[in-house]
Design an enzyme around this catalytic site. Structure first.
Site, mmCIF file in Angstrom:
data_model
loop_
_atom_site.group_PDB
_atom_site.id
_atom_site.type_symbol
_atom_site.label_atom_id
_atom_site.label_comp_id
_atom_site.label_asym_id
_atom_site.label_seq_id
_atom_site.Cartn_x
_atom_site.Cartn_y
_atom_site.Cartn_z
ATOM 1 N N ASP A 58 62.656 46.832 -22.481
ATOM 2 C CA ASP A 58 61.421 46.193 -22.942
ATOM 3 C C ASP A 58 60.426 45.833 -21.850
ATOM 4 O O ASP A 58 59.257 45.611 -22.147
ATOM 5 C CB ASP A 58 61.749 44.951 -23.777
ATOM 6 C CG ASP A 58 62.209 45.319 -25.184
ATOM 7 O OD1 ASP A 58 61.811 46.393 -25.678
ATOM 8 O OD2 ASP A 58 62.954 44.528 -25.790
ATOM 9 N N TYR B 253 60.416 42.922 -32.648
ATOM 10 C CA TYR B 253 61.426 41.915 -32.334
ATOM 11 C C TYR B 253 60.867 40.708 -31.620
ATOM 12 O O TYR B 253 60.016 40.844 -30.738
ATOM 13 C CB TYR B 253 62.504 42.556 -31.449
ATOM 14 C CG TYR B 253 63.838 42.481 -32.106
ATOM 15 C CD1 TYR B 253 64.165 43.325 -33.156
ATOM 16 C CD2 TYR B 253 64.761 41.505 -31.718
ATOM 17 C CE1 TYR B 253 65.368 43.218 -33.802
ATOM 18 C CE2 TYR B 253 65.975 41.407 -32.364
ATOM 19 C CZ TYR B 253 66.279 42.260 -33.399
ATOM 20 O OH TYR B 253 67.471 42.150 -34.040
#
Ligand SMILES: *[C@@H]1O[C@H](CO)[C@@H](O)[C@H](O)[C@H]1NC(C)=O
Ligand SMILES: *[C@@H]1O[C@H](CO)[C@@H](O)[C@H](O)[C@H]1NC(C)=O
Ligand SMILES: *[C@@H]1O[C@H](CO)[C@@H](O)[C@H](O)[C@H]1NC(C)=O
Ligand SMILES: *[C@@H]1O[C@H](CO)[C@@H](O)[C@H](O)[C@H]1NC(C)=O
Ligand SMILES: *[C@@H]1O[C@H](CO)[C@@H](O)[C@H](O)[C@H]1NC(C)=O
Ligand SMILES: *[C@@H]1O[C@H](CO)[C@@H](O)[C@H](O)[C@H]1NC(C)=O
Ligand SMILES: *[C@@H]1O[C@H](CO)[C@@H](O)[C@H](O)[C@H]1NC(C)=O
Ligand SMILES: *[C@@H]1O[C@H](CO)[C@@H](O)[C@H](O)[C@H]1NC(C)=O
Ligand SMILES: [Cu+2]
Length: 811
Positions: A418, A499
């Protein structure tokens, strides 16, 4: 505005109301006067007995309102050398870069995918030696450098370029630009190839939409929509990250339904139809369709797939379709008492911590630290001191991995790293009263993108709260003692696409600290067909795609100096004979105390049954009993390392995820376990964590603990519409070990001893803590969420500090 009276003539009635309405900070007054008693063994000046003092039954009803949540201010002892570049510094670096004609830069607004742009301008963190000489001595602040990242795309082989610009401030003659290489294990002059240079243009316009358009009659017939790049498309096409890199550059994409409502439910709407492409090189005319995949069958060409679709025995499953099952608003009947206002938290005396807001320096009780913020990883903590002694030079996130698996090529090919997207850009404003208590202190953060600096308003919160359990307690037949457990939290939340990760750093009165991650948001799901071995079926055509979350953190411990050792205390079963055991052997257990002596044995796993304890100690600083003082490191709420061994997706890009934790000798050349662009070259990434291990001694050296939090996430129906943080959480705790001469929690006056009255009113012994004596204005506990505002943006090139505007970016 509803004012609740906490104390006064009718305190009992108020108390009852408050227990329902407020739920904290009310202490029970003693109703009957009693004799003062100083118990045996306590010095009288330590305590007074409230039990003996008659409470004035008729306190004035015009008691003042509780203090509004305004933070106490403090001046940081030193300048925050970790904080980041000022607006003026960033603007001057950008102007300096545009002056360098050889860089051939185009401004982000004007750039296409064949232009060079600046993607990052931020502070290069100082080297530790320079930082310590400033923090601990009379030295000057370390010389400042900017860390710059260029996206060099005006070439057939596009690449990212890491640079430093400095020293700052910019001056002709002394400021230079240099390739940044020393923090990376791979020495390629700060260059990393860019696999996605065409992502925004050629990829969709010339490739994915063209293929999707070739079967638009099928998708219209089957899924009721098309993906051709029109505004009215009701299908989207997207796929794996990182791209496969072992035989050219390969991608797999899937058709997904798009949300029909206002909610971000797209990752719950797969159709189960995939195609693979060879996208090697930048010339889309050379790219190649590799085949189609549906319901366990691979079709080599579009014609094969079309023919199969037209045949009578083609098995067609329904796609996933948006609906209220995928939306996050209130749904269903609420439990009977649920509409009644629930308990909320109150800070009656305002903040009991102090913050230097411009310097991002925080002091709570015996803890103090600095906060920094960057594009890749968002919030980091620095120079954490406890009782005036540094415990951690640095504590913060290094990378987060979400590694999926599945029978289909998109789930199988997904292993998000990420920091590629960056945590900083997505560390959005927190929702007061929900993400953090309304009495929390909120700080702004900044990150650089496209010749602007974005400010996330209120994106870090600081607050104290009473835990739902006491710190310690003990009952006897004659008394009971209990200490409150008031702890301090620093929190931010990053929403990376679907998320949401919540990061909390918690500090406790006994000296312990906790690093915690909780996850929520939309799962990335899979199409259900043939996916039983990789998930549960959770909706009509949906599988909750299994995946591992692993998040690496750096904890640079300095226990009473930088000379530290990792010790290991194992509990082992044993059979022993003792002088008193009458010649018989006894099956029992004992301790095996050892050291982890070198980097050859410092890639570690938490032991089964928690039977091995690890601690960072300073062998040269024993306590008066000769035991080394230190900090124990233990998993607190379940952690995870990556289940996949030698991942085909990741190769060497996330070797930190293989262990529960690892310890290395700290080096300026190894500041971070990963690089934001490790996903761009997984076989030979800019930072290969395993290269940190070169057998060096770890005895009385400056040590770094790289530990993982994580979850093995097998989503079930309860993950719809969003994953719940009660399940998805992980934490590691640091606690003082033989560090102090007793429990420091005892230093808090927020404790009580009740001496049994045995039929008489009891003696309530307190220790000088103030009681809240104020009226709670419930209106102040209801934050005005209409002020939730999104990001504030300031242009850097041309520099335009006086005309900020609002804009919140998203992936
Ligand atoms: C108790 O309250 C009464 C009435 O307000 C006041 O006259 C008296 O002085 C108070 N006593 C104390 C000890 O505060
Ligand atoms: C500079 O970049 C432009 C695209 O922005 C490109 O066309 C040109 O060839 C580049 N010049 C050099 C010398 O690389
Ligand atoms: C920081 O340390 C690295 C590695 O030793 C070194 O190359 C670099 O020059 C140092 N930076 C400064 C500003 O001294
Ligand atoms: C540096 O020199 C260039 C060329 O002489 C000039 O245009 C520029 O303004 C100077 N910059 C600074 C910061 O002095
Ligand atoms: C979408 O818009 C295009 C024109 O931009 C039009 O030709 C087409 O019929 C529209 N499709 C649907 C499904 O409405
Ligand atoms: C993809 O294309 C490249 C370049 O033509 C080639 O080297 C590679 O073998 C191809 N890969 C596959 C799987 O077809
Ligand atoms: C103690 O631990 C060390 C290091 O792990 C190991 O080599 C040794 O065998 C252990 N001794 C016992 C008695 O378990
Ligand atoms: C990892 O897998 C690759 C590809 O299958 C293989 O070449 C390599 O030897 C493996 N490495 C290890 C350490 O098992
Ligand atoms: Cu998950």
């Amino acid at each position: 505005m509803a004012l609740f009276k906490v104390f006064g003539a009718n305190w009992l009635a108020a108390l009852v109301v408050l227990l329902f309405a407020v739920g904290t900070v009310v202490s029970m007054p003693n109703s009957l006067p009693k004799l003062e008693k100083v118990p045996h063994g306590y010095a009288k000046n330590w305590l007074y007995s409230r039990g003996g003092k008659p409470r004035n039954e008729t306190k004035p009803v015009n008691a003042e309102s509780c203090v509004a949540p305004v933070v106490q201010t403090i001046t940081a002892p030193k300048e925050n050398i970790f904080a980041g570049l000022s607006d003026v510094e960033a603007a001057s670096v950008v102007a300096f870069l545009f002056d360098q004609k050889t860089l051939n830069l185009t401004t982000s607004d004007e750039a296409g995918s064949w232009d060079n742009t600046i993607t990052l301008v931020e502070l290069l963190q100082p080297n530790k030696t320079a930082a310590l000489s400033y923090l601990d001595g009379n030295g000057t602040p370390p010389v400042r450098y900017a860390h710059v990242m260029l996206n060099c795309r005006s070439t057939e082989e596009p690449y990212y370029q890491d640079l430093t610009v400095g020293p700052l401030p910019i001056s002709n003659g002394t400021t230079t630009i240099a390739a940044l290489e020393y923090p990376y294990t791979r020495k390629t002059e700060g260059k990393v190839r860019n696999l996605d240079a065409d992502a925004d243009e050629a990829l969709y316009a010339d490739w994915l939409y063209v293929i999707a358009a070739e079967i638009q009659d099928i998708t219209l017939d089957w899924f009721g929509g098309v993906a051709v790049g029109e505004d009215n498309d009701t299908l989207s096409v997207w796929g794996i990250d990182p791209l496969w890199q072992d035989d050219g550059i390969i991608r797999w994409d899937q058709f997904w339904n798009t949300p029909t409502g206002d909610f971000d439910s797209g990752t719950l709407l797969p159709t189960g139809l995939y195609f693979g492409s060879n996208v090697t090189g930048r010339d889309a005319s050379q790219w190649e369709l590799l085949g189609w995949y549906y319901n366990g069958i691979y079709y080599k060409t579009t014609e094969d797939f079309k023919a199969a679709y037209a045949s009578p025995d083609f098995v067609k499953h329904n796609p996933n379709v948006d609906g209220d099952w995928a939306w996050t608003d209130h749904l269903g009947s609420s439990p009977e008492q649920d509409v009644i206002a629930p308990p909320v938290s109150v800070a009656p005396s305002g903040s009991r911590y102090a913050v230097d807001v411009p310097q991002k320096y925080v002091k709570w009780m015996d803890f103090e630290f600095y906060i920094s913020f960057n594009r890749d990883l968002a919030m980091q903590l620095h120079d954490i001191k406890y009782k005036g002694e540094r415990v951690l030079y640095e504590l913060g996130l290094q990378e987060a991995l979400a590694h999926y698996a599945g029978q289909d090529p998109t789930q199988s090919g997904t292993a998000y790293l990420d920091s590629f997207y960056g945590f900083g850009p997505y560390s959005f404003e927190l929702v007061a009263g929900y993400d953090c208590p309304s009495h929390a202190t909120y700080l702004d953060t900044q990150f650089y993108t496209g010749e602007t600096t974005h400010t996330h308003k209120n994106s870090i919160c600081l607050f104290e709260k009473e835990a739902q359990h006491a710190m310690s307690r003990h009952s006897t037949g004659s008394y009971v003692t209990v200490n409150k457990n008031i702890y301090f939290t620093v929190r931010n939340i990053c929403t990376i696409g679907n998320y949401d990760y919540m990061f909390s750093y918690e500090f406790y009165m006994d000296g312990s600290m906790k690093v915690e991650v909780r996850a929520s948001g939309y799962i990335q799901s899979a199409f259900f067909a043939n996916n039983d071995d990789y998930g549960y079926q959770i909706h009509d055509s949906l599988s909750g795609s299994m995946h591992d979350h692993v998040l690496n953190f750096k904890a640079d411990f300095d226990v009473l100096g930088t000379s530290n050792t990792l010790t290991k205390t194992a509990l082992v079963p044993t059979t022993e004979t003792y002088p008193w055991s009458m010649g018989k052997s006894r099956n029992t257990m004992k301790l095996n105390k050892t050291r982890v002596v070198s980097e050859d044995e410092s890639k570690l796993f938490w032991d089964h049954n928690s039977q091995t304890q690890y601690q960072i100690v300073n062998l040269d600083k024993p306590n008066k009993y000769g035991e080394s003082r230190g900090w124990r490191i233990s998993p607190s709420e379940g952690t995870a390392h990556l289940t996949v061994e030698n991942s085909s997706n990741l190769q060497n890009a996330a070797n930190w995820a293989k262990y529960d934790f690892a310890v290395t000798r700290r080096k300026d050349t190894e500041p971070r376990a990963a690089h934001a662009y490790n996903s761009q070259d997984v076989a030979n990434p800019p930072v290969d964590f395993d290269d940190f291990f070169d057998g060096e001694s770890l005895e009385q050296e400056d040590l770094v603990v790289w530990f993982n939090l994580g979850m093995h996430h097998v989503p079930h129906t309860g993950d719809l519409p969003n994953t719940v943080m009660t399940n998805a959480h992980s934490s590691v705790q640091f606690s003082p070990l033989n560090y102090l001469m007793g429990d420091a929690g005892r230093e808090s006056v927020n404790m009580v001893r009740v001496q049994y009255g045995e039929g008489e009113p009891s003696d309530v012994v307190t220790f000088g803590g103030q009681e809240p004596q104020c009226l709670v204005d419930m209106a102040t506990l209801q934050p005005d969420l209409t002020t939730y505002i999104g990001d504030v943006v300031i242009r850097k090139f041309p520099f335009d500090p006086n005309n900020p505007y609002f804009e919140t970016g998203s992936i």
